[in-house]
Scaffold this active site. Structure first.
Site, short mmCIF file in Angstrom:
data_model
loop_
_atom_site.label_atom_id
_atom_site.label_comp_id
_atom_site.label_asym_id
_atom_site.label_seq_id
_atom_site.Cartn_x
_atom_site.Cartn_y
_atom_site.Cartn_z
N ASN A 9 0.86 -1.18 0.00
CA ASN A 9 0.00 0.00 0.00
C ASN A 9 0.90 1.23 0.00
O ASN A 9 1.52 1.54 1.01
CB ASN A 9 -0.90 -0.02 1.25
CG ASN A 9 -1.70 1.27 1.42
OD1 ASN A 9 -1.73 2.11 0.52
ND2 ASN A 9 -2.33 1.42 2.58
N LYS A 11 0.06 4.26 -0.15
CA LYS A 11 -0.58 5.44 0.47
C LYS A 11 -0.39 6.67 -0.45
O LYS A 11 -0.38 6.49 -1.66
CB LYS A 11 -0.02 5.66 1.88
CG LYS A 11 -0.12 4.37 2.72
CD LYS A 11 0.15 4.55 4.17
CE LYS A 11 0.01 3.19 4.87
NZ LYS A 11 0.17 3.29 6.31
N HIS A 95 -9.42 1.07 5.31
CA HIS A 95 -8.09 1.27 5.89
C HIS A 95 -8.22 2.19 7.11
O HIS A 95 -9.03 3.12 7.11
CB HIS A 95 -7.13 1.87 4.86
CG HIS A 95 -5.71 1.85 5.34
ND1 HIS A 95 -5.22 2.80 6.20
CD2 HIS A 95 -4.70 0.97 5.13
CE1 HIS A 95 -3.95 2.50 6.49
NE2 HIS A 95 -3.61 1.40 5.84
N GLU A 97 -6.57 4.60 8.12
CA GLU A 97 -6.42 6.05 7.85
C GLU A 97 -7.72 6.62 7.28
O GLU A 97 -8.07 7.77 7.55
CB GLU A 97 -5.22 6.27 6.92
CG GLU A 97 -3.91 6.02 7.65
CD GLU A 97 -2.79 5.46 6.79
OE1 GLU A 97 -2.83 5.59 5.56
OE2 GLU A 97 -1.86 4.88 7.39
N GLU A 167 -4.90 -4.93 10.68
CA GLU A 167 -3.87 -3.90 10.85
C GLU A 167 -4.11 -3.17 12.17
O GLU A 167 -4.90 -2.21 12.21
CB GLU A 167 -3.93 -2.90 9.70
CG GLU A 167 -3.65 -3.50 8.34
CD GLU A 167 -3.14 -2.47 7.34
OE1 GLU A 167 -2.05 -2.66 6.81
OE2 GLU A 167 -3.83 -1.46 7.12
N GLY A 173 3.00 2.28 10.71
CA GLY A 173 3.94 3.38 10.54
C GLY A 173 4.69 3.75 11.80
O GLY A 173 5.33 4.80 11.86
N SER A 212 3.95 -2.19 10.16
CA SER A 212 5.41 -2.26 10.28
C SER A 212 5.99 -3.61 9.90
O SER A 212 6.91 -4.11 10.54
CB SER A 212 5.84 -1.85 11.70
OG SER A 212 5.41 -0.52 11.98
P1 13P Z 1 3.32 0.36 7.62
O1 13P Z 1 3.84 -0.92 7.00
O2 13P Z 1 4.05 1.57 7.13
O3 13P Z 1 3.23 0.24 9.10
O4 13P Z 1 1.81 0.54 7.08
C1 13P Z 1 0.91 -0.50 7.17
C2 13P Z 1 -0.32 -0.15 6.42
O5 13P Z 1 -1.07 0.71 6.81
C3 13P Z 1 -0.58 -0.86 5.18
O6 13P Z 1 -1.87 -0.64 4.72
#
Ligand code: 13P
Length: 250
Positions: A9, A11, A95, A97, A167, A173, A212
């Site tokens: 992803n 983003k 997601h 976010e 997740e 992140g 992560s």
């Molecule tokens: P990270 O791997 O940067 O923690 O992000 C995970 C994520 O949100 C994938 O959709």
């Protein structure tokens, strides 16, 4: 045996130059791994570029979101059929976010999941708890409610053509990966929840872990019974890091 999937992803990151060089390396590095499904989720404007570079390869791609409506007066939004028009096989829905920053609640996410399937896309339903919810002992309750909203809208059979991504918000992140034991426990909870409704669907369902994921922890995570791959954020933005995760799958 469920096939392991590594999904990147991206983003809101990238440029045409970055997409070209990243994809060329990812395509070269994943061509021969028949045990693995790899997919990337670029920002919308780069979908045609990804399509032109990856068409005919084993690499799949998808959108990071879709609007629940098929078309219409929804300025700034993208529909499921627009994603399939650019060769997308998958789309992320729910997601964290989107849930936290853009206010997508469980019912909204369920509508997007339904719209994805109506458009012929495989939804990757993202679920997970915040650190406050985990510390309050509410992880299972939160994840169950996120899944129940989709079950109420689309039914258990719809998960024959869907993927779930667990997740934990506190691991996204932050560098704070869930331990393989913590992740496995929630994945098993999710699979058991489906098993209570339909054993076949539960057995086939792919449940990815996100938060992560890196080359250094992917093998341990993917070795767990109910972890069928990873949804990778930060580490999917450089070919070397993403391929290190892919190489954990033999
Ligand atoms: P990270 O791997 O940067 O923690 O992000 C995970 C994520 O949100 C994938 O959709």
């Amino acid at each position: 045996m469920r096939r392991i999937m590594v999904a990147g992803n991206w983003k809101m990151h990238g440029s045409q130059t970055m997409v070209r060089s990243l994809l060329e390396s990812v395509l070269a590095g994943t061509r021969d791994n028949a045990a693995l499904d790899v997919a990337v989720f670029p920002p919308f404007p780069y979908l045609p570029l990804v399509q032109s570079l990856a068409a005919g390869s084993p690499l799949a791609w998808g959108g990071q979101n879709l609007n629940p409506h098929a078309q219409g007066a929804h300025t700034g939004e993208v529909s499921g059929s627009m994603l399939t028009d650019f060769g997308c096989r998958y789309v992320l829905v729910g997601h964290s976010e989107r849930r936290a920053i853009y206010g997508e609640g469980n019912a909204d996410v369920a509508a997007r999941y339904q719209a994805a399937q109506e458009a012929g896309l495989v939804p990757v339903l993202c679920v997970g708890e915040t650190i406050e919810q985990r510390e309050a002992g509410k992880t299972e309750q939160i994840v169950a409610a996120q899944i129940d909203a989709v079950l109420a809208e689309s039914g258990v059979q719809s998960f024959g053509e869907a993927i779930v991504a667990y997740e934990p918000v506190w691991a996204i992140g932050t560098g704070l990966t869930a331990t393989p034991e913590q992740a496995q426990a929630v994945h098993a909870f999710i699979r058991d929840k489906f098993a209570a409704l339909d054993g076949t669907i539960a057995g086939q369902l792919r449940i990815l872990y996100g938060g992560s994921v890196k080359g250094s922890n992917a093998a341990d995570l993917f070795a767990r019974n109910d972890i069928d791959g990873g949804l990778v954020g930060g580490a999917s933005l450089t070919a070397e890091d993403f391929l290190a995760i892919c190489r954990c799958v033999i």
